[in-house]
Each structure stands twice: as C-alpha cells, then as structure tokens.
Write a protein that holds these residues in place. Structure first.
Motif, mmCIF file in Angstrom:
data_model
loop_
_atom_site.group_PDB
_atom_site.id
_atom_site.type_symbol
_atom_site.label_atom_id
_atom_site.label_comp_id
_atom_site.label_asym_id
_atom_site.label_seq_id
_atom_site.Cartn_x
_atom_site.Cartn_y
_atom_site.Cartn_z
ATOM 1 N N SER A 229 30.778 92.844 -31.766
ATOM 2 C CA SER A 229 31.076 93.757 -31.737
ATOM 3 C C SER A 229 32.712 93.304 -31.736
ATOM 4 N N ALA A 230 33.685 91.604 -31.567
ATOM 5 C CA ALA A 230 34.667 91.852 -31.514
ATOM 6 C C ALA A 230 35.033 89.679 -31.786
ATOM 7 N N HIS A 231 35.406 89.759 -32.647
ATOM 8 C CA HIS A 231 36.194 87.452 -32.196
ATOM 9 C C HIS A 231 37.145 88.074 -31.569
ATOM 10 N N ALA A 232 36.692 87.868 -30.433
ATOM 11 C CA ALA A 232 37.384 87.702 -28.696
ATOM 12 C C ALA A 232 38.602 86.464 -28.648
ATOM 13 N N ASP A 233 39.412 85.910 -28.137
ATOM 14 C CA ASP A 233 40.136 84.932 -27.920
ATOM 15 C C ASP A 233 39.418 83.816 -27.348
ATOM 16 N N SER A 234 38.683 83.909 -26.762
ATOM 17 C CA SER A 234 37.983 82.526 -26.125
ATOM 18 C C SER A 234 36.303 82.598 -26.588
ATOM 19 N N SER A 235 35.498 83.707 -27.254
ATOM 20 C CA SER A 235 34.336 83.971 -27.436
ATOM 21 C C SER A 235 34.146 85.416 -28.522
ATOM 22 N N ILE A 236 32.901 85.106 -28.956
ATOM 23 C CA ILE A 236 32.343 86.203 -29.843
ATOM 24 C C ILE A 236 31.575 87.037 -29.302
ATOM 25 N N ASN A 237 31.502 88.305 -29.263
ATOM 26 C CA ASN A 237 30.899 89.717 -27.954
ATOM 27 C C ASN A 237 29.517 90.458 -28.899
ATOM 28 N N ILE A 238 29.072 89.785 -28.182
ATOM 29 C CA ILE A 238 27.514 90.848 -28.565
ATOM 30 C C ILE A 238 27.741 92.018 -27.890
ATOM 31 N N LEU A 239 27.262 93.172 -28.695
ATOM 32 C CA LEU A 239 27.345 94.342 -27.579
ATOM 33 C C LEU A 239 25.764 94.798 -27.813
ATOM 34 N N THR A 240 25.176 95.218 -26.719
ATOM 35 C CA THR A 240 24.541 95.873 -26.745
ATOM 36 C C THR A 240 24.297 97.348 -26.151
ATOM 37 N N ARG A 241 22.714 97.824 -26.952
ATOM 38 C CA ARG A 241 22.817 99.247 -26.739
ATOM 39 C C ARG A 241 21.781 99.607 -26.247
ATOM 40 N N CYS A 242 20.702 100.303 -25.258
ATOM 41 C CA CYS A 242 19.851 100.393 -25.071
ATOM 42 C C CYS A 242 19.759 102.002 -24.085
ATOM 43 N N TRP A 243 18.919 103.106 -24.536
ATOM 44 C CA TRP A 243 18.177 103.966 -24.214
ATOM 45 C C TRP A 243 17.745 104.303 -22.823
ATOM 46 N N VAL A 244 17.500 104.080 -21.341
ATOM 47 C CA VAL A 244 16.551 104.216 -20.549
ATOM 48 C C VAL A 244 17.075 105.629 -19.838
ATOM 49 N N LYS A 245 15.975 105.967 -19.185
ATOM 50 C CA LYS A 245 16.156 107.552 -18.197
ATOM 51 C C LYS A 245 16.735 107.341 -16.904
ATOM 52 N N SER A 246 17.303 108.345 -16.672
ATOM 53 C CA SER A 246 18.542 108.029 -16.093
ATOM 54 C C SER A 246 18.308 107.308 -14.576
ATOM 55 N N GLU A 247 17.727 107.144 -13.679
ATOM 56 C CA GLU A 247 17.146 106.704 -12.571
ATOM 57 C C GLU A 247 17.027 105.464 -12.417
ATOM 58 N N ASP A 248 17.268 104.830 -14.192
ATOM 59 C CA ASP A 248 16.849 103.098 -14.268
ATOM 60 C C ASP A 248 18.477 102.557 -14.518
ATOM 61 N N TYR A 249 18.983 103.264 -14.379
ATOM 62 C CA TYR A 249 20.678 102.821 -15.657
ATOM 63 C C TYR A 249 20.856 101.911 -14.804
ATOM 64 N N TRP A 250 21.365 101.801 -14.109
ATOM 65 C CA TRP A 250 21.987 101.218 -12.716
ATOM 66 C C TRP A 250 20.479 99.364 -12.716
ATOM 67 N N PRO A 251 19.595 99.466 -12.660
ATOM 68 C CA PRO A 251 18.454 98.643 -12.961
ATOM 69 C C PRO A 251 18.327 98.236 -13.799
ATOM 70 N N MET A 252 18.712 99.078 -14.623
ATOM 71 C CA MET A 252 18.604 98.231 -15.972
ATOM 72 C C MET A 252 20.036 97.329 -16.536
ATOM 73 N N HIS A 253 20.743 97.939 -15.983
ATOM 74 C CA HIS A 253 22.699 97.614 -16.323
ATOM 75 C C HIS A 253 22.135 95.433 -15.922
#
Length: 284
Positions: A229-253
């Motif tokens: 997702s980005a060449h940041a100042d001190s890192s290469i940023n990797i973005l992950t996107r996955c879909w879950v049921k709403s009740e599993d959002y925070w446990p998955m995050h």
C-alpha cells in the motif's frame, strides 16, 4: 300586621312565579341546544375512541416503535378532544373566537419557549419512524462511540465501550452524521503491517495469505486481498483486507495483529520502527 304578611307572601309568590317562568323560557330556548350538544359530546368521545384504536392498529401494522406509538396516541387524543370541546361550547352558545385565539396565543408562547425541546421531539419522531439505528446498535456520532441503550422522545442514551452513559439530544442525531458500525451482516477488516525495506515482499505476502486463509472466520466471498500500500519513511506497508461477519470484526482485527507478530518473529521478518539516519561530515 296581617296586611304586611300578606303583602310579603304575595311578593314571594310573584318572585317564584317570575323565576319559574324565566326558567321555563330559558329551558325552551337553550334546552334543545344543550341536549343536542351533550349528544354530540357523547358521540364525539365514542368516535374519537374508534379513531384512536384505528391509529394504534395502523401504527402497529407499520411496526412503529412502541414509545412513538404511545406518544402519538396521546397527542392525537388531546387534539381531538380539544376540538370536540370547542364544538360543544359553540353549540351551547359560548363565544369560541376568543377562546380559540387564546389557545393559539398560548400555543405560540409555549412553542417559542420550548423550541429546543420541540426540535428534539421532532428528531426523536424521525429516528423512531425511519429507524436509522435501533436499540442495541453500535453507533458513532457527535464524537461518541457506543451502544444505543434507549431511544427516548427527546434524547438517545448511549453506553460507551467503557460503560459510560452519554445522553445525546435527538435533534443532533437527526440532523448530524451518524455511523452505524454493525448494522450490516458483514464487515471488511483492514489491517496494515509494516516491514523493513530489506525483507522479501513475496515471502511476506505468502505468509499473510496463509494466515488469513486458514482462519475460519474469514468469508470466501468476497475474497480477501493483500497489497503493497505504501513506501513509507521507515517501512514498506502491506495492506490486508478480508471480510467477516459483523460479530467477528473485533476478534478478527485484534487476532490477526497478534498472529502476524508471532509469524513475523518466527520467520525473521522485521517490523520497523521510525528511525532516521544522521550523517556527519567533517569540515576540512
């Protein structure tokens, strides 16, 4: 003495006769009007009862909130009964123009004095009628994030995630932006991970792919995604996107963040922290 008593009795008899005659005249003049007005009053209350039951059934069929149903029932009942009383007074000869003007002036004064409360009431009606959120939903508005405990006519009560009670006027909620976090069945979990510029991006993406695909909470459709997702100042940023049921959002995050840290440590992948290189040049 006897003549004085006779005179008094005669005057009393004349007074009784006059009163009786006046009462008969008044009865003949206003009696039919009064009886008709009473008949209209009784029939009016009966009709109002039928109308209110019909309104209750209509609101119940429309699945309007019980709080709003009771409030609308009371408002409609009061308005109809006031109109009926005005009609009754008019039928028995009472001048109603001044009465209506007085009620109108009183209503205007009350409206001006309670304009803030009336705005909250209107907002509460809109919220209960159109249901942008309901009790139990987690919303974010006016700088507060919490679960809706109760929607009242004038205010909405939130419980924040650390169990503080927040009372928000309904006018702010109906006229402002409200984010309903979990009203949909599914949500997308977006988490970004930073790796050092020396790490192998292909290896990291495969590792993240294996971690996400092995989690049963992740839905197959839509498929999850992994991007640089980005060449940041001190890192290469990797973005992950996955879909879950709403009740599993925070446990998955939070669970994904923990799993990735352990996996990076096991595979010698660096999670960089902000740093700066300083070069010193010696003057000649």
């Amino acid at each position: 003495m006897d003549e004085s008593i006779d005179e008094t009795l005669k005057q009393g008899a004349d007074t009784v006769e006059l009163v009786t005659q006046t009462a008969i005249e008044l009865g003949m003049t206003y009696g039919p009007k009064l009886l008709l007005a009473l008949f209209v009053l009784v029939i009016g209350f009966w009709v109002i009862g039928i109308l209110l039951r019909g309104v209750d059934r209509a609101l119940d069929s429309a699945k309007v909130d019980a709080t709003l149903t009771r409030f609308l029932h009371s408002i409609i009942s009061v308005v109809l009964k006031l109109l009926l009383i005005v009609v009754f007074a008019s039928m028995i000869g009472v001048e109603t123009a001044s009465l209506i003007a007085m009620l109108g002036a009183a209503g205007l004064a009350i409206g001006l004095a309670l304009q803030g409360s009336l705005a909250n009431f209107a907002g509460g009606v809109l919220i209960l009628l159109f249901k942008p959120f309901k009790a139990g939903d987690i919303i974010e508005s006016q700088g507060y994030l919490g679960r809706v405990r109760e929607i009242q006519i004038f205010n909405t009560i939130l419980l924040t995630l650390d169990n503080q009670r927040v009372i928000i006027p309904n006018s702010l909620l109906s006229n402002g932006c409200v984010t309903n976090l979990f009203c949909e069945e599914t949500r997308r979990v977006d988490v970004t991970f930073g790796i050092s510029y020396e790490d192998d991006i292909t290896k990291v993406k495969k590792l993240l792919h294996d971690l996400i695909s092995s989690d049963e909470r992740v839905l197959k459709d839509p498929a999850f995604e992994i991007y640089v997702s980005a060449h940041a100042d001190s890192s290469i940023n990797i973005l992950t996107r996955c879909w879950v049921k709403s009740e599993d959002y925070w446990p998955m995050h939070f669970g994904l963040i923990e799993k990735v840290k352990f996996a990076f440590d096991e595979n010698d992948i660096t999670i960089p922290f902000p740093q700066r290189d300083v070069h010193l040049h010696q003057a000649n």
